[in-house]
Design an enzyme around this catalytic site. Structure first.
Site, PDB file in Angstrom:
ATOM      1  N   LYS A  56       0.906  -1.242  -0.086  1.00  0.00           N
ATOM      2  CA  LYS A  56      -0.021  -0.193   0.020  1.00  0.00           C
ATOM      3  C   LYS A  56       0.785   1.295  -0.101  1.00  0.00           C
ATOM      4  CE  LYS A  56      -3.836   2.000   2.599  1.00  0.00           C
ATOM      5  NZ  LYS A  56      -4.991   1.814   3.547  1.00  0.00           N
ATOM      6  N   SER A 110      -9.746   2.066   2.657  1.00  0.00           N
ATOM      7  CA  SER A 110      -8.971   2.768   1.730  1.00  0.00           C
ATOM      8  C   SER A 110      -7.663   1.984   1.020  1.00  0.00           C
ATOM      9  CB  SER A 110      -8.086   3.948   2.620  1.00  0.00           C
ATOM     10  OG  SER A 110      -7.313   3.279   3.618  1.00  0.00           O
ATOM     11  N   SER A 129     -10.001  -0.303   6.922  1.00  0.00           N
ATOM     12  CA  SER A 129      -9.674  -0.188   5.563  1.00  0.00           C
ATOM     13  C   SER A 129      -8.784  -1.363   4.915  1.00  0.00           C
ATOM     14  CB  SER A 129      -8.600   1.026   5.489  1.00  0.00           C
ATOM     15  OG  SER A 129      -9.259   2.263   5.261  1.00  0.00           O
TER      16      SER A 129
HETATM   17  N1  GLN Z   1     -13.289   4.492   6.022  1.00  0.00           N
HETATM   18  C1  GLN Z   1     -12.618   4.761   7.006  1.00  0.00           C
HETATM   19  C2  GLN Z   1     -11.985   6.148   6.929  1.00  0.00           C
HETATM   20  O1  GLN Z   1     -12.363   6.922   6.017  1.00  0.00           O
HETATM   21  C3  GLN Z   1     -11.438   3.922   7.454  1.00  0.00           C
HETATM   22  C4  GLN Z   1     -10.440   4.235   6.860  1.00  0.00           C
HETATM   23  C5  GLN Z   1      -9.014   3.356   7.170  1.00  0.00           C
HETATM   24  O2  GLN Z   1      -9.035   2.399   7.954  1.00  0.00           O
HETATM   25  N2  GLN Z   1      -7.731   3.877   6.719  1.00  0.00           N
HETATM   26  O3  GLN Z   1     -11.623   6.708   7.913  1.00  0.00           O
END
Ligand code: GLN
Length: 445
Positions: free
Chosen positions: A52, A127, A151
């Site tokens: 990532k 994400s 995410s």
């Molecule tokens: N969807 C969540 C956010 O936008 C989690 C994102 C994540 O786990 N990095 O904060």
């Protein structure tokens, strides 16, 4: 094979932000020479991995999906990358993601949205959407993601892959660009549970470069995959099986629970009474930490510098043009929640509720081995469907956020298809009970 597959499909999927073809082939050759000289191979011998793009890779751009870091080349490897290399894996490229890991659909990437290989008109989740989509599309066998509020697990659910968010502290965060430091964890996205155990084995463990890294012994995860779930006590929170959960998702989770029961587990409905506040709590704590962590991106130390008349202008230009709308929204929310006068009403209150949420789990774990429910309320949604509706987007994380707030491990495993799209089942465990999670998840395969 991997490079060929990327060439074939990534024009459509857009999982990669960078493919290091030359570096990967060179390393593959070096590894071959090493194997023949030493006669032994590492745990992940020559397997290509997608990392990532918020995980630092020496000499390979690490953009965090942001224009602000479009040219940033770290001078060091994250601990997880070092560990993968020590296990003889090959970093083949960097994976697309929501900017600074803020998002649930990958549409917040400032480079390109990622398309879900199951149906290119739907999102892969976020994400870590690039990591999940690449595994689902067969571009890599495994990838690393990061999980702050879901995410890893949410994109795993949307793409029919296995996503593990370990206990806070099990995997070093050294070299992970911080979003919300008290919630972030790195973890594997894989095709199956056995692969997840292999990758976890390679990357878990104490690191003195990360002050929040836990000094615990790393067990043998592979030997946990016995298939035995007899006597396992399973709690199913009614809050994760009620309102807002798609009936087909619920039905598939229930079917899996019936399978577990037929294998000798006991299933009981339980309650996490404070979980209804989890999303609200998260959206105070995560932006608060993000507003502080992202202050370093000022155009002086990292990334793309945009000049102005004076130093203040330089900061202003760099941050106004470098950050996308969601990142700005979070920085503003976080700065507000931390400002004097609002700190006690919002940030401190959120920390108190966070403790209550953690205590709910603690009480359940006195009686149950694992907590099971759906990973997400629905299957993958359409691209552009929710991009203008942050509240609906945020609510999508209602099942994954509680584990982050409590620091607990969670794994998402596929449990069937609804209208041709994968559904994920989430197993949450006690702190450092990754072996149990993998054992239970493996029983579904
Ligand atoms: N969807 C969540 C956010 O936008 C989690 C994102 C994540 O786990 N990095 O904060």
């Amino acid at each position: 094979e991997s490079l060929k597959r990327i060439q074939e499909v990534d024009g459509d999927v857009r999982a990669f932000l960078l493919v290091d073809e030359e570096g990967a082939l060179k390393r593959a050759k070096e590894l071959d020479e090493k194997y023949s000289k030493e006669g032994t191979r590492g745990l992940l011998a020559s397997l290509p991995v997608g990392v990532k793009d918020n995980i630092c890779t020496e000499g390979l751009t690490t953009t965090c999906g942001s224009q602000l870091l479009a040219n940033y080349q770290p001078v060091y490897n994250a601990t997880v990358v070092e560990k993968l290399h020590n296990a003889d894996a090959i970093t083949i490229g960097k994976m697309n993601m929501d900017e600074f890991a803020m998002g649930s659909s990958n549409e917040n990437s400032s480079f390109s949205p990622v398309h879900n290989p199951w149906d290119l008109s739907t999102v892969p989740g976020g994400s870590s959407g690039g990591s999940a989509a690449a595994v689902a599309a067969g571009e890599v066998y495994f990838a690393l993601g990061s999980d702050t509020g879901g995410s890893i697990r949410q994109p795993a659910a949307f793409t029919g892959t296995v996503g593990l968010k370990p206990t806070y502290g099990l995997i070093s965060r050294y070299g992970l660009v911080a979003f919300a430091s008290s919630l972030d964890q790195i973890g594997p996205l894989t095709k199956n549970v056995e692969d997840s155990a292999y990758v976890l084995q390679a990357i878990a463990g104490h690191d003195r470069n990360d002050s929040t890294s836990a000094n615990v012994e790393v067990p043998d995860y592979l030997s946990a995959l016995t298939g035995d779930v007899k006597g396992l006590r399973v709690g199913v929170p009614k809050e994760m099986m009620g309102e807002g959960i798609d009936p087909e998702v619920k039905a598939l989770v229930q079917k899996s629970l019936a399978t577990l029961e037929s294998m000798g587990s006991t299933i009981e409905e339980v309650s996490l009474p404070h979980s209804e506040y989890a999303v609200a709590t998260y959206y105070l704590i995560a932006p608060a930490e993000a507003s502080s962590n992202l202050a370093r991106f000022d155009g002086v130390r990292y990334g793309v510098r945009r000049y102005g008349e004076n130093l203040i202008d330089l900061y202003h230009e760099t941050r106004s043009k470098g950050f996308g709308p969601e990142v700005k929204r979070r920085i503003m929310l976080g700065t507000y929640a931390l400002s004097s006068g609002y700190y006690d009403a919002y940030y401190k209150k959120a920390q108190q509720v966070r403790t209550l949420i953690a205590q709910d789990f603690e009480q359940l774990f006195a009686k149950y081995d694992v907590i099971i429910g759906p990973t997400t309320p629905t299957t993958a949604f359409k691209l552009n469907e929710r991009i203008d509706d942050p509240m609906t987007m945020y609510a999508n994380d209602m099942c994954t956020i509680p584990a982050n707030l409590a620091g607990l491990p969670g794994i998402s495993v596929p449990c069937g298809l609804s209208n041709g799209l994968p559904v994920g089942l989430q197993i949450i465990g006690k702190p450092f009970a990754e072996a149990t999670l993998l054992r239970v998840a493996h029983a579904f395969e």
